[in-house]
Design an enzyme around this catalytic site. Structure first.
Site, PDB file in Angstrom:
ATOM      1  N   GLU A  54       0.996  -1.126   0.053  1.00 29.92           N
ATOM      2  CA  GLU A  54       0.061   0.037  -0.060  1.00 29.92           C
ATOM      3  C   GLU A  54       0.849   1.276  -0.118  1.00 29.92           C
ATOM      4  O   GLU A  54       0.678   2.220  -0.911  1.00 29.92           O
ATOM      5  CB  GLU A  54      -0.925  -0.103   1.199  1.00 29.92           C
ATOM      6  CG  GLU A  54      -1.992  -1.171   1.340  1.00 29.92           C
ATOM      7  CD  GLU A  54      -1.450  -2.532   2.319  1.00 29.92           C
ATOM      8  OE1 GLU A  54       0.103  -2.662   1.864  1.00 29.92           O
ATOM      9  OE2 GLU A  54      -2.039  -3.037   3.100  1.00 29.92           O
ATOM     10  N   TRP A 175      17.384 -39.271 -16.170  1.00 31.25           N
ATOM     11  CA  TRP A 175      16.249 -38.476 -15.748  1.00 31.25           C
ATOM     12  C   TRP A 175      14.987 -39.175 -16.427  1.00 31.25           C
ATOM     13  O   TRP A 175      15.054 -39.996 -17.300  1.00 31.25           O
ATOM     14  CB  TRP A 175      16.472 -37.129 -16.634  1.00 31.25           C
ATOM     15  CG  TRP A 175      17.600 -36.210 -16.217  1.00 31.25           C
ATOM     16  CD1 TRP A 175      18.772 -36.168 -17.032  1.00 31.25           C
ATOM     17  CD2 TRP A 175      17.798 -35.470 -14.896  1.00 31.25           C
ATOM     18  NE1 TRP A 175      19.666 -35.718 -16.023  1.00 31.25           N
ATOM     19  CE2 TRP A 175      19.149 -34.930 -15.019  1.00 31.25           C
ATOM     20  CE3 TRP A 175      17.087 -35.299 -13.934  1.00 31.25           C
ATOM     21  CZ2 TRP A 175      19.477 -34.351 -13.903  1.00 31.25           C
ATOM     22  CZ3 TRP A 175      17.369 -34.551 -12.755  1.00 31.25           C
ATOM     23  CH2 TRP A 175      18.778 -33.957 -12.755  1.00 31.25           C
ATOM     24  N   THR A 201      19.499 -39.182  -1.510  1.00 27.89           N
ATOM     25  CA  THR A 201      19.672 -38.317  -2.560  1.00 27.89           C
ATOM     26  C   THR A 201      20.762 -37.539  -2.664  1.00 27.89           C
ATOM     27  O   THR A 201      21.463 -37.389  -3.732  1.00 27.89           O
ATOM     28  CB  THR A 201      18.164 -37.672  -2.541  1.00 27.89           C
ATOM     29  OG1 THR A 201      17.085 -38.205  -2.704  1.00 27.89           O
ATOM     30  CG2 THR A 201      18.363 -36.583  -3.857  1.00 27.89           C
ATOM     31  N   ASP A 205      23.053 -38.268  -5.839  1.00 26.83           N
ATOM     32  CA  ASP A 205      23.192 -37.267  -7.009  1.00 26.83           C
ATOM     33  C   ASP A 205      23.943 -36.159  -6.634  1.00 26.83           C
ATOM     34  O   ASP A 205      23.953 -35.026  -7.593  1.00 26.83           O
ATOM     35  CB  ASP A 205      21.534 -36.836  -7.265  1.00 26.83           C
ATOM     36  CG  ASP A 205      20.620 -37.988  -7.421  1.00 26.83           C
ATOM     37  OD1 ASP A 205      21.201 -38.938  -7.669  1.00 26.83           O
ATOM     38  OD2 ASP A 205      19.346 -37.648  -7.318  1.00 26.83           O
ATOM     39  N   LEU A 209      20.449 -28.046  -4.939  1.00 26.92           N
ATOM     40  CA  LEU A 209      19.058 -27.934  -4.274  1.00 26.92           C
ATOM     41  C   LEU A 209      19.035 -26.637  -4.021  1.00 26.92           C
ATOM     42  O   LEU A 209      18.324 -26.108  -3.086  1.00 26.92           O
ATOM     43  CB  LEU A 209      19.106 -28.377  -2.727  1.00 26.92           C
ATOM     44  CG  LEU A 209      19.199 -30.156  -2.745  1.00 26.92           C
ATOM     45  CD1 LEU A 209      18.944 -30.333  -1.081  1.00 26.92           C
ATOM     46  CD2 LEU A 209      18.104 -30.606  -3.381  1.00 26.92           C
ATOM     47  N   GLY A 295       6.377 -40.360   4.393  1.00 27.52           N
ATOM     48  CA  GLY A 295       6.150 -40.198   5.623  1.00 27.52           C
ATOM     49  C   GLY A 295       5.680 -38.962   5.997  1.00 27.52           C
ATOM     50  O   GLY A 295       5.079 -38.749   7.329  1.00 27.52           O
TER      51      GLY A 295
HETATM   52  C1  AOF Z   1       3.455  -7.394   4.285  1.00 29.15           C
HETATM   53  N1  AOF Z   1       3.602  -6.808   3.221  1.00 29.15           N
HETATM   54  O1  AOF Z   1       2.214  -5.610   1.792  1.00 29.15           O
HETATM   55  C2  AOF Z   1       1.224  -6.350   3.780  1.00 29.15           C
HETATM   56  C3  AOF Z   1       1.612  -6.930   5.006  1.00 29.15           C
HETATM   57  O2  AOF Z   1       6.234  -6.760  10.098  1.00 29.15           O
HETATM   58  P1  AOF Z   1       5.564  -6.127   9.296  1.00 29.15           P
HETATM   59  O3  AOF Z   1       5.138  -4.823   9.718  1.00 29.15           O
HETATM   60  O4  AOF Z   1       6.100  -6.150   7.729  1.00 29.15           O
HETATM   61  O5  AOF Z   1       4.169  -6.729   9.066  1.00 29.15           O
HETATM   62  C4  AOF Z   1       3.782  -8.040   8.455  1.00 29.15           C
HETATM   63  C5  AOF Z   1       2.192  -8.313   8.564  1.00 29.15           C
HETATM   64  O6  AOF Z   1       1.553  -7.215   8.166  1.00 29.15           O
HETATM   65  C6  AOF Z   1       2.097  -9.525   7.776  1.00 29.15           C
HETATM   66  O7  AOF Z   1       2.086 -10.677   8.531  1.00 29.15           O
HETATM   67  C7  AOF Z   1       0.514  -9.293   7.318  1.00 29.15           C
HETATM   68  O8  AOF Z   1      -0.276  -9.360   8.323  1.00 29.15           O
HETATM   69  C8  AOF Z   1       0.433  -7.671   7.360  1.00 29.15           C
HETATM   70  N2  AOF Z   1       0.337  -7.185   5.985  1.00 29.15           N
HETATM   71  N3  AOF Z   1       2.584  -7.681   5.063  1.00 29.15           N
HETATM   72  O9  AOF Z   1       4.655  -8.152   4.665  1.00 29.15           O
HETATM   73  C9  AOF Z   1       2.587  -6.137   2.995  1.00 29.15           C
HETATM   74  N4  AOF Z   1       0.307  -5.525   3.445  1.00 29.15           N
HETATM   75 ZN    ZN Z   2       0.717  -2.763   6.118  1.00 30.48          ZN
END
Ligand code: AOF
Ligand code: ZN
Length: 354
Positions: A54, A175, A201, A205, A209, A295
């Site tokens: 926002e 593969w 793995t 291989d 990762l 599992g």
């Molecule tokens: C995000 N990005 O664009 C929006 C989020 O620790 P903060 O301040 O970054 O808050 C994280 C929380 O904010 C996230 O778990 C979610 O609930 C809300 N919105 N978070 O990282 C965003 N709009």
């Molecule tokens: Zn926010």
């Protein structure tokens, strides 16, 4: 709501996806600001801990010289109401004088959970919730699971022959699927914080990762090594490519063997392993080891089943531990999509029928 609203929300969802892999364990969020039918600002959450979508959209509009007063904001997740690493977006939206806010879904984060919507509504903003909600929930399925349960989202990825084998009797598997399918696996890795395989793995291989796409952060590599075979091989001088980048975590009965080599925990039970990963802040695991997949079946949130155009007739099957006797008692999945990838194809499915 009209088709214009939907168009702008779709754009916000597309913008949100640009944060894939970079924002975990936070959500991918996109925002579009519209005034007099014209887009005046766009933004998305770019990286964990950085500015929210926002605020990025508001700053974008201002940078271009627009006044956001009286505008509409389309945002894929409810604006936050709490102080986290960033200030509350709902307060900022109120302060900037938005007239209307269209939200795709309520924030499942218990710290927000409707409080952002309520704040804006009480301040006299027209708030509409639920536009393209299904798409928004799908986009943030990992975030929704993790923020509400503190357990990581578990995806099981398998590459199988058309007759359902992940390797021959002699453990040969390179593969089964072609180049395009393997490229698709790289995209799956981008969306998950951790990649998990068994010691077998790693020894057979020597995989990296990692995620080799252009725009991809480092992965956490989780290795299940009950008896410490990888540690022993390292002591004998063997070099493993998975140590080239990212964090490496072992789960083992012999953590002492890993001293001075890597982070290791004395846990081997699948549910406890996942709980520990959740505690470590890991919101998602892509299980790529066919032999360890069974599992984790009770904990699976999603399946990515790749099929290559080969037949083995015998070999290693992925879900042998199920031992289903009656067809009517088999677990059922709900197929979400089928993608053709060159000569191979990918079935994406969720557990549970219906
Ligand atoms: C995000 N990005 O664009 C929006 C989020 O620790 P903060 O301040 O970054 O808050 C994280 C929380 O904010 C996230 O778990 C979610 O609930 C809300 N919105 N978070 O990282 C965003 N709009
Ligand atoms: Zn926010």
């Amino acid at each position: 709501m009209n088709s214009e609203d939907e168009k702008f929300m779709r754009l916000a969802l597309d913008l949100a996806k640009r944060g894939e892999g970079w924002v975990n364990p936070n959500p991918m969020v996109g925002a579009v600001i519209v005034k007099d039918g014209k887009i005046i600002g766009v933004g998305w959450h770019r990286r964990f801990g950085e500015k929210h979508a926002e605020v990025n959209a508001i700053e974008d509009a201002k940078r271009k010289g627009y006044d956001v007063r009286g505008a509409t904001m389309y945002v894929t997740l409810e604006p936050c109401s709490h102080w986290g690493k960033q200030p509350p977006c709902a307060d900022r939206i109120i302060k900037e004088g938005f007239k209307r806010v269209v939200v795709a879904m309520v924030d499942p984060n218990p710290l927000v959970a409707g409080k952002g919507i309520e704040k804006m509504w009480k301040a006299g903003i027209e708030v509409e919730v639920g536009l393209l909600e299904e798409e928004a929930r799908r986009l943030n399925e990992i975030f929704i699971k993790y923020v509400t349960s503190k357990m990581p989202f578990v995806s099981i990825k398998l590459a199988m022959t058309l007759d359902g084998f992940i390797a021959t009797e002699t453990s040969s598997s390179q593969w089964i699927t072609g180049e395009k399918a393997r490229q698709r696996v790289q995209e799956l890795r981008r969306g998950h914080m951790a990649i998990m395989v068994g010691a077998g793995t790693v020894l057979a291989d020597n995989p990296r990762l990692n995620c080799r796409l252009k725009n991809c952060p480092e992965k956490v590599k989780v290795i299940l090594d009950r008896s410490g075979r990888v540690a022993n091989a390292i002591r004998e001088g063997k070099k493993f490519r998975l140590f080239e980048d990212g964090r490496v975590i072992f789960f083992t009965e012999r953590p002492e063997l890993f001293e001075g080599i890597a982070e290791a925990y004395p846990i081997t039970e699948p549910g406890e392993i996942l709980r520990k990963l959740g505690e470590l802040g890991i919101d998602s695991v892509l299980i790529e080891g066919g032999r360890i997949a069974c599992g984790f079946l009770p904990f699976a949130d999603k399946f990515y089943l790749f099929y290559g155009p080969k037949l083995f007739g015998n070999g290693i099957k992925p879900f042998e531990c199920l031992k289903v006797q009656k067809a009517s008692e088999a677990p059922v999945v709900r197929i979400e999509s089928i993608e053709r990838l060159g000569e191979s194809f990918l079935v994406t499915a969720y557990p549970g029928g219906g």
